[in-house]
Write a protein that holds these residues in place. Structure first.
Motif, mmCIF file in Angstrom:
data_model
loop_
_atom_site.group_PDB
_atom_site.id
_atom_site.type_symbol
_atom_site.label_atom_id
_atom_site.label_comp_id
_atom_site.label_asym_id
_atom_site.label_seq_id
_atom_site.Cartn_x
_atom_site.Cartn_y
_atom_site.Cartn_z
ATOM 1 N N VAL A 218 5.645 -31.997 4.043
ATOM 2 C CA VAL A 218 6.782 -31.809 4.950
ATOM 3 C C VAL A 218 6.871 -32.962 5.944
ATOM 4 O O VAL A 218 7.941 -33.564 6.132
ATOM 5 C CB VAL A 218 6.659 -30.462 5.688
ATOM 6 C CG1 VAL A 218 7.720 -30.353 6.786
ATOM 7 C CG2 VAL A 218 6.790 -29.306 4.716
ATOM 8 N N GLY A 219 5.756 -33.304 6.598
ATOM 9 C CA GLY A 219 5.778 -34.315 7.649
ATOM 10 C C GLY A 219 6.102 -35.708 7.140
ATOM 11 O O GLY A 219 7.043 -36.363 7.626
ATOM 12 N N TYR A 220 5.364 -36.176 6.152
ATOM 13 C CA TYR A 220 5.606 -37.514 5.633
ATOM 14 C C TYR A 220 6.896 -37.577 4.816
ATOM 15 O O TYR A 220 7.558 -38.618 4.770
ATOM 16 C CB TYR A 220 4.405 -37.989 4.817
ATOM 17 C CG TYR A 220 3.239 -38.352 5.702
ATOM 18 C CD1 TYR A 220 3.194 -39.571 6.357
ATOM 19 C CD2 TYR A 220 2.213 -37.446 5.926
ATOM 20 C CE1 TYR A 220 2.142 -39.893 7.202
ATOM 21 C CE2 TYR A 220 1.152 -37.758 6.769
ATOM 22 C CZ TYR A 220 1.125 -38.987 7.407
ATOM 23 O OH TYR A 220 0.090 -39.301 8.248
ATOM 24 N N GLY A 221 7.243 -36.472 4.168
ATOM 25 C CA GLY A 221 8.513 -36.435 3.451
ATOM 26 C C GLY A 221 9.683 -36.640 4.387
ATOM 27 O O GLY A 221 10.638 -37.377 4.085
ATOM 28 N N VAL B 47 1.793 -25.571 -4.049
ATOM 29 C CA VAL B 47 2.433 -26.308 -2.955
ATOM 30 C C VAL B 47 3.448 -27.307 -3.499
ATOM 31 O O VAL B 47 4.561 -27.431 -2.974
ATOM 32 C CB VAL B 47 1.368 -27.024 -2.093
ATOM 33 C CG1 VAL B 47 2.021 -28.060 -1.174
ATOM 34 C CG2 VAL B 47 0.607 -26.005 -1.268
ATOM 35 N N LEU B 48 3.097 -28.011 -4.557
ATOM 36 C CA LEU B 48 4.034 -28.975 -5.136
ATOM 37 C C LEU B 48 5.243 -28.271 -5.755
ATOM 38 O O LEU B 48 6.374 -28.763 -5.663
ATOM 39 C CB LEU B 48 3.337 -29.850 -6.168
ATOM 40 C CG LEU B 48 2.306 -30.843 -5.614
ATOM 41 C CD1 LEU B 48 1.761 -31.732 -6.720
ATOM 42 C CD2 LEU B 48 2.884 -31.696 -4.493
ATOM 43 N N ALA C 261 2.465 -38.435 -5.401
ATOM 44 C CA ALA C 261 3.212 -38.020 -6.591
ATOM 45 C C ALA C 261 4.298 -37.011 -6.231
ATOM 46 O O ALA C 261 5.429 -37.090 -6.733
ATOM 47 C CB ALA C 261 2.256 -37.432 -7.624
ATOM 48 N N GLY C 262 3.976 -36.061 -5.370
ATOM 49 C CA GLY C 262 4.952 -35.050 -4.969
ATOM 50 C C GLY C 262 6.136 -35.657 -4.235
ATOM 51 O O GLY C 262 7.296 -35.298 -4.493
ATOM 52 N N LEU C 263 5.877 -36.610 -3.328
ATOM 53 C CA LEU C 263 6.969 -37.244 -2.587
ATOM 54 C C LEU C 263 7.809 -38.140 -3.495
ATOM 55 O O LEU C 263 9.021 -38.255 -3.303
ATOM 56 C CB LEU C 263 6.407 -38.040 -1.408
ATOM 57 C CG LEU C 263 5.820 -37.203 -0.272
ATOM 58 C CD1 LEU C 263 5.269 -38.094 0.830
ATOM 59 C CD2 LEU C 263 6.848 -36.233 0.295
ATOM 60 N N LEU D 125 12.782 -39.160 -7.848
ATOM 61 C CA LEU D 125 13.160 -38.714 -9.192
ATOM 62 C C LEU D 125 14.216 -37.609 -9.160
ATOM 63 O O LEU D 125 15.167 -37.630 -9.960
ATOM 64 C CB LEU D 125 11.916 -38.243 -9.946
ATOM 65 C CG LEU D 125 12.143 -37.906 -11.420
ATOM 66 C CD1 LEU D 125 12.774 -39.075 -12.164
ATOM 67 C CD2 LEU D 125 10.848 -37.494 -12.094
ATOM 68 N N MET D 126 14.070 -36.625 -8.279
ATOM 69 C CA MET D 126 15.043 -35.521 -8.247
ATOM 70 C C MET D 126 16.462 -36.009 -7.910
ATOM 71 O O MET D 126 17.424 -35.639 -8.589
ATOM 72 C CB MET D 126 14.589 -34.427 -7.270
ATOM 73 C CG MET D 126 13.380 -33.661 -7.754
ATOM 74 S SD MET D 126 13.669 -32.890 -9.376
ATOM 75 C CE MET D 126 12.100 -33.216 -10.174
#
Length: 312
Positions: free
Chosen positions: A292-295, A103-104, A232-234, A240-241
């Motif tokens: 997806v939602g919180y991002g 998923v990440l 961490a993913g968000l 970072l990206m």
């Protein structure tokens, strides 16, 4: 001078107001079950097959083909390499299950560069920057979804691994890609008024329909046991990206609107389609929905910051 400095701000404010209104309306419809269960899928097809190709046909002919465009297309692939490395390290550090690792990989590598990216590029940077967003999306995010995305789903989701022919078939079936080909070849930069007017009306529907679709699809349940991979993913996707993209653009010779658009597109939140595919394949559904939602919600605060930081 006053007009040129105020107009983009008003445009951005209007766009964000419309984004929030349509997201809220879609989420309300979802909670009330006011629309059929497949409403999001139907609207998604309308956006993909009608509104998005119209936007591409409207703006792509104005794009001057130049070597620097290769740099715009290269950034998402360079960020993909960083994603694979960093998510791998993160998965080891947090001892993530394979499905959460997958998923990440999907949601950090793939951003919402079309549905959200196109209208917000237009609002935050300007109409002339939209063709650069098209290049980033079509030759970056979409091709990554059609190749790397399918590979991740096959490897971690238990499907048969897609062949090169399967990947090519998926790419060739994507309508906006054909619109891009037509836009670069036979579509005039100034088409007849009846064609230009029709394309404008259809492309103007992109933002409200796309945001309504996302509102109908997004899930905001907060999975407590998945807070660490979610945070961490968000952080990777929203901070970072785009920071890496900001460092890359001068090295690739990108400046002005081209550089700003590239950084802004890299800062888009996780792609709704990536989350939906992960859920459909049984890959950590709550984590995928939360990414997806919180991002999306967090990006409404981070995107204007990246648009301003990337100036110059």
């Amino acid at each position: 001078m006053a007009v040129t400095t105020i107009t983009p701000r008003l445009m951005a404010f209007d766009a964000f107001a419309l984004v929030l209104a349509m997201l809220a309306l879609g989420y309300l419809f979802q909670r009330l079950r006011a629309l059929p269960d497949n409403a999001a899928q139907v609207l998604n097809l309308v956006v993909l097959y009608v509104c998005l190709p119209a936007a591409v046909l409207r703006y792509a002919p104005r794009l001057h083909l130049e070597p620097a465009l290769l740099g715009v297309a290269a950034v998402p692939w360079l960020l993909l390499s960083a994603t694979v490395l960093l998510v791998g390290l993160l998965a080891r550090a947090l001892k993530l299950r394979r499905d959460k690792h997958a998923v990440l990989l999907l949601t950090v590598a793939l951003g919402n560069t079309s549905f959200l990216g196109y209208p917000l590029t237009r609002a935050l940077i300007g109409e002339h920057a939209l063709p650069y967003a098209v290049v980033y999306d079509q030759f970056g995010a979409f091709l990554i979804l059609s190749t790397f995305g399918l590979w991740v789903l096959a490897r971690y989701g238990g499907d048969a691994r897609p062949s090169a022919a399967d990947m090519l078939r998926r790419v060739l079936r994507f309508p906006p890609l054909w619109a891009l080909v037509v836009g670069f070849s036979i579509m005039p930069a100034e088409p007849p008024s009846w064609i230009a007017g029709g394309l404008q009306r259809l492309s103007d529907a992109l933002l409200p329909l796309a945001m309504l679709t996302i509102g109908l699809s997004v899930k905001l349940a907060l999975p407590r046991e998945e807070l660490k991979p979610l945070a961490a993913g968000l952080a990777l996707k929203l901070a970072l990206m785009p920071a890496l993209a900001w460092a890359l653009v001068p090295l690739l010779g990108l400046h002005g609107e081209m550089a700003r658009t590239t950084v802004l597109e890299s800062a888009m939140p996780p792609m709704v389609t990536a989350g939906a595919l992960a859920i459909a394949h049984g890959l950590a559904p709550r984590l995928a929905a939360a990414m997806v939602g919180y991002g999306l919600l967090l990006s409404l605060a981070t995107l204007p910051l990246w648009a301003r930081l990337a100036v110059g």
